[in-house]
Design a protein around this motif. Structure first.
Motif: not given
Length: 186
Positions: A5-7, A37-41, A17-21, A57-62
């Motif tokens: 999902a993206t907002v 296999i399982e994962g999320n980001a 922008q916020v993304d989740y997968a 700009g600034l981007i943070w990822v986990r």
């Protein structure tokens, strides 16, 4: 299964922008001992356009996964990263710069095959420019470099192609790319 999902939104000169997968693999037949296999980001980013053709700009990822290359399958781990971007246009010339880094892998169970979670950071750099010939055509040049610690193999790859010679993953390799080209929108 995989879903995301993206907002995103724009508020005057600001963009966010916020993304989740999330991904969940199938259980493998005949290999019941291996977990699926399982994962999320998560990715959160924002930028400020302080004038036309100029933005910072600034981007943070986990990301979290139980299938990190070099760790035993099922060894849950996570990693965080951030990147700062800048671009500014002077007449027909636009300069661009980027710096980003990943932190060490965290929460490893210690069931490692070839790497440890310590010393798994990486830093990336990019400096470049575009010369606009028209609204649809420009020349570009850039220098890109990744500085990997001994237990990381971040690379510029796509379609299983790598910029590092040898069989990947090459832990600790420091790939770099010089790029020159012309871009035209038809």
């Amino acid at each position: 299964s995989i879903w995301g999902a993206t907002v995103r939104g724009t508020w005057g000169p600001f963009y966010a922008q916020v993304d989740y997968a999330d991904v969940t693999g199938n259980t493998q037949k005949g290999l019941a001992a291996l977990p699926r296999i399982e994962g999320n980001a998560w990715k959160v980013g924002g930028s400020w356009g302080y004038m036309p053709g100029a933005r910072v700009g600034l981007i943070w990822v986990r990301s979290e996964s139980n299938a990190v290359t070099g760790l035993a399958r099922g060894d849950d781990s996570n990693q965080q990263a951030w990147t700062v971007n800048w671009e500014h246009t002077f007449g027909n010339f636009q300069v661009m710069a980027q710096y980003g880094q990943t932190g060490d892998l965290k929460e490893c169970d210690g069931a490692s095959l070839t790497i440890s979670c310590s010393d798994s950071k990486a830093r990336g750099y990019m400096i470049g420019g575009r010369y606009f010939l028209s609204k649809r055509t420009w020349l570009f040049a850039s220098y890109n470099m990744v500085d990997n610690k001994s237990n990381n193999f971040a690379d510029y790859n796509g379609g299983a192609q790598t910029s590092v010679s040898g069989a990947p993953p090459l832990y600790g390799a420091d790939p770099e790319i010089w790029a020159l080209g012309i871009f035209h929108q038809f």
